[in-house]
Design a protein around this motif. Structure first.
Motif: not given
Length: 170
Positions: A124-130, A140-143
């Protein structure tokens, strides 16, 4: 099969020759990252790739987990970056143990061998913050919005991804 693997490896190296790169090595866990030791390649153009794996197997059972992830960085300053990604991961596990019940009448344990096997595929696709800290560390944290299929059936779940890695390169 070997030709296909060679082409995939060459495709990963082509962007690296045209662009400055950063390499990362660390640990990752998540639905579309997989679980285990992780290697990431980040290009200055914003594209990035990450491979994660953990093989552990013995005669009583074990765990094999792997994942591959493509990442594109939308914006990044010196400390924080926001990215979108698409990943695929899989896991297979086996556990063997004895289940014993005490029988009061015969004063004997009734034991049976139990084998539990499970698998899970997720994509699946996700959006994250590094976030970058010290000089060479990244978290990295991604949901992701994970579509998964496995022993428990089909589901769409937002199980997060997390990585802690050491970076080096240009």
């Amino acid at each position: 099969m070997n030709k296909l693997l060679g082409l995939m490896f060459a495709a990963l190296l082509l962007p690296a020759t045209a662009d400055a790169t950063k390499n990362s090595l660390g640990f990752a866990a998540g639905s579309t990252y997989g679980v285990g030791l992780s290697y990431a390649l980040d290009l200055d153009s914003g594209h990035g790739f990450q491979l994660t794996g953990l093989p552990y197997w013995s005669e009583d059972g074990g765990l094999i987990a792997a994942g591959a992830n493509y990442r594109y960085t939308f914006h990044q300053n010196g400390r924080v970056g926001i990215y979108g990604s698409f990943g695929i991961a899989g896991m297979m596990s086996k556990d063997t143990y004895q289940n014993c019940d005490w029988n009061e009448d015969t004063q004997v344990d009734n034991c049976t061998d139990v084998v539990e096997e499970s698998f899970n595929l997720a994509s699946g696709p996700g959006v994250g913050l590094q976030m970058f800290f010290w000089e060479n560390m990244v978290v990295r944290f991604e949901l992701p919005l994970t579509m998964r299929y496995g022993t428990d059936g089909f589901g769409i779940t937002p199980i997060p991804n997390v990585a802690l890695m050491y970076r080096w390169g240009d």
